[in-house]
Design a protein around this motif. Structure first.
Motif, short mmCIF file in Angstrom:
data_model
loop_
_atom_site.label_atom_id
_atom_site.label_comp_id
_atom_site.label_asym_id
_atom_site.label_seq_id
_atom_site.Cartn_x
_atom_site.Cartn_y
_atom_site.Cartn_z
N ALA A 149 39.61 39.28 34.37
CA ALA A 149 39.38 39.92 35.67
C ALA A 149 40.50 39.57 36.64
O ALA A 149 40.93 40.42 37.44
CB ALA A 149 38.04 39.48 36.23
N GLY A 150 40.99 38.34 36.60
CA GLY A 150 42.07 37.92 37.48
C GLY A 150 43.36 38.68 37.22
O GLY A 150 44.06 39.08 38.17
N LEU A 151 43.66 38.94 35.94
CA LEU A 151 44.88 39.69 35.62
C LEU A 151 44.76 41.14 36.11
O LEU A 151 45.70 41.68 36.70
CB LEU A 151 45.14 39.67 34.12
CG LEU A 151 46.34 40.52 33.67
CD1 LEU A 151 47.64 39.94 34.22
CD2 LEU A 151 46.41 40.66 32.17
N VAL A 152 43.61 41.76 35.86
CA VAL A 152 43.41 43.15 36.29
C VAL A 152 43.53 43.26 37.81
O VAL A 152 44.17 44.17 38.34
CB VAL A 152 42.05 43.67 35.79
CG1 VAL A 152 41.71 44.99 36.47
CG2 VAL A 152 42.07 43.85 34.29
N ASN A 156 36.76 42.00 45.49
CA ASN A 156 35.41 42.54 45.56
C ASN A 156 35.24 43.72 44.60
O ASN A 156 34.19 43.83 43.94
CB ASN A 156 35.08 42.98 46.99
CG ASN A 156 34.83 41.81 47.92
OD1 ASN A 156 33.78 41.19 47.89
ND2 ASN A 156 35.82 41.49 48.74
N VAL A 157 36.23 44.59 44.52
CA VAL A 157 36.15 45.74 43.63
C VAL A 157 36.08 45.30 42.18
O VAL A 157 35.21 45.78 41.41
CB VAL A 157 37.35 46.68 43.86
CG1 VAL A 157 37.38 47.79 42.80
CG2 VAL A 157 37.30 47.29 45.24
N ASN A 182 30.74 37.30 39.25
CA ASN A 182 30.62 36.81 40.62
C ASN A 182 32.01 36.53 41.21
O ASN A 182 32.99 36.37 40.47
CB ASN A 182 29.73 35.56 40.70
CG ASN A 182 30.25 34.42 39.86
OD1 ASN A 182 31.41 34.02 39.99
ND2 ASN A 182 29.43 33.87 38.99
N MET A 183 32.07 36.47 42.52
CA MET A 183 33.34 36.34 43.22
C MET A 183 34.06 35.05 42.84
O MET A 183 35.29 35.04 42.69
CB MET A 183 33.11 36.41 44.73
CG MET A 183 34.39 36.30 45.55
SD MET A 183 35.53 37.67 45.29
CE MET A 183 34.73 38.95 46.22
N GLU A 184 33.34 33.96 42.68
CA GLU A 184 33.96 32.67 42.36
C GLU A 184 34.71 32.74 41.04
O GLU A 184 35.80 32.19 40.89
CB GLU A 184 32.90 31.56 42.29
CG GLU A 184 32.27 31.20 43.63
CD GLU A 184 31.25 32.23 44.10
OE1 GLU A 184 30.84 33.09 43.28
OE2 GLU A 184 30.88 32.20 45.29
N ARG A 203 38.79 32.27 40.59
CA ARG A 203 39.36 31.27 39.67
C ARG A 203 40.36 31.92 38.72
O ARG A 203 41.41 31.35 38.41
CB ARG A 203 38.21 30.61 38.89
CG ARG A 203 38.67 29.63 37.81
CD ARG A 203 37.50 28.78 37.33
NE ARG A 203 36.37 29.59 36.89
CZ ARG A 203 36.24 30.09 35.67
NH1 ARG A 203 37.20 29.88 34.77
NH2 ARG A 203 35.17 30.79 35.34
N GLY A 204 40.04 33.13 38.25
CA GLY A 204 40.93 33.79 37.31
C GLY A 204 42.19 34.34 37.94
O GLY A 204 43.25 34.41 37.30
#
Length: 426
Positions: free
Chosen positions: A137-140, A379-380, A388-390, A394-395
């Motif tokens: 999710a962090g990469l996207v 958020n998206v 979840n947002m956390e 982190r990612g």
């Protein structure tokens, strides 16, 4: 005193939960009172006049193109093509996300649109292949913020209108830095997935790649048309937006046939709602921008920053740190509309190319879309990937660090931006 009035009025209005557009109008009223020139007619005239701009017509059309792109299957085919090219290598799905983000940014110009498309399509696939949920999710999310950097870019349009700069030059100057951000993300992803135990996808055959290329040719044609048309002066950025909207509607309804007329109406309504928010925000900001000029706020800021004026790189570093801090608490559009009319005269006084500054300013604001707590793209992605947002924060952290490193290199070596911009702008 004028700076204090401006900042106090803005922060006080935001602190009580007032929408940014109304907070900007309150700033305008406060500045008018401070300058002993309060007149509701002037306020109304500037508010209406702020939206009376041919250039701003590009915003609704590019937003419409982005909505149609997601609903009409263009983004899906771009992802499918990237999968056939690099999906089989270790961490291939991550490279797919980066490549797709770079291509989609040349279609929509919106980080939020790209995040919604890529998050829904790729995060589940990456998790199923064995990648860490947070990292995927962090990469996207990080790749999606390339959207406002590579043209067409709604952010560059807002910056150009507010700072009175050439939008075509900003568009051309954003191509190379956007690709550099993508390369930085690719290096960061490579470093993190080397030791992951993941399921490798089978290599696509030549026939599969050819089929994916053939199916995506119509989607790939849009950025080629826009960049070619802008570079050779065939149309203005506003006309390019109309071309993008009409082209994407034609492809989605007549070629791919994934968008019916009833669905198209819903896309128009959704695009109009988002556009109305942005345009009202622009109108309110231009009221403050006019009063900022009248009050000579940039001149006062130049005096405050006088210790840095003899060192352009040090001044750029100080401004970029300021924008990073502001980006943690404010969305991209209001940050552009509030800071651009103040900072552009400052960098011009210091002898810094305003186009170069504009590119770095937009990159910094784009990174702000993934900085907590406000980060819109966070958020998206959290919503479409059902995390979840956390977890997403982190990612995204290591990729955000990689982007800031690339931004730092552009500050230290302006040639990374100015030379490609000069070549593309010929």
């Amino acid at each position: 005193m004028t700076i204090l009035v401006f900042i106090t009025a803005l922060l006080a209005a935001m602190a009580i939960g007032m929408p940014i557009a109304y907070a900007l109008l309150i700033c305008g009223v406060a500045l008018m009172v401070q300058l002993a020139m309060f007149d509701p007619q002037i306020l109304a005239q500037n508010l209406v006049g702020g939206t009376d701009s041919f250039t701003l017509l590009a915003v609704p059309f590019f937003m419409l193109a982005g909505e149609v792109m997601n609903a009409g299957g263009l983004s899906k085919r771009i992802v499918a093509l990237a999968l056939t090219l690099v999906g089989h290598v270790r961490g291939g799905l991550g490279y797919v996300a980066i490549i797709a983000a770079c291509v989609l940014s040349a279609l929509s110009g919106s980080a939020v649109a790209d995040a919604a498309a890529l998050g829904a399509l790729l995060v589940p696939m990456m998790v199923k292949a064995g990648h860490d949920k947070a990292r995927s999710a962090g990469l996207v999310a990080s790749a999606s913020v390339i959207g406002p950097i590579i043209p067409p870019s709604i952010a560059f349009i807002l910056f150009g209108v507010t700072a009175n700069l050439s939008i075509s030059k900003l568009f051309m100057a954003g191509i190379a830095p956007g690709l550099m951000i993508g390369m930085g993300l690719a290096v960061a992803w490579w470093l993190m997935v080397r030791k992951e135990e993941i399921e490798l996808r089978p290599r696509a055959s030549g026939a599969e790649r050819l089929r994916a290329l053939r199916e995506s040719l119509w989607a790939l044609g849009l950025p080629v048309i826009i960049i070619f048309g802008l570079k050779f002066g065939l149309f203005t950025p506003t006309e390019a937006a109309v071309v993008a909207a009409v082209y994407s509607i034609f492809v989605a309804t007549c070629v791919y046939r994934e968008l019916s007329l009833s669905q198209l109406y819903a896309v128009f309504v959704s695009s109009a709602k988002v556009t109305s928010v942005v345009i009202f925000l622009v109108a309110a900001a231009l009221v403050s921008a006019w009063l900022i000029t009248i009050a000579d706020l940039p001149g006062q800021v130049i005096e405050l920053l006088s210790p840095f004026m003899d060192s352009p790189r040090l001044l750029m570093l100080a401004i970029m740190i300021l924008v990073v801090i502001v980006g943690t608490a404010m969305d991209m559009a209001p940050t552009i509309l509030i800071l651009a009319p103040v900072l552009v005269p400052v960098v011009q006084a210091a002898g810094i190319d305003p186009i170069y500054f504009g590119v770095l300013f937009i990159i910094n604001n784009s990174i702000g879309l993934i900085t907590p707590p406000v980060g819109t793209v966070l958020n998206v992605v959290a919503g479409v990937s059902r995390l979840n947002m956390e977890t997403v924060i982190r990612g995204v952290t290591p990729f955000m660090v990689a982007q800031l490193i690339v931004l730092g290199l552009m500050i230290a070596f302006p040639e990374l931006v100015t030379w490609p911009a000069a070549w593309l702008g010929r």
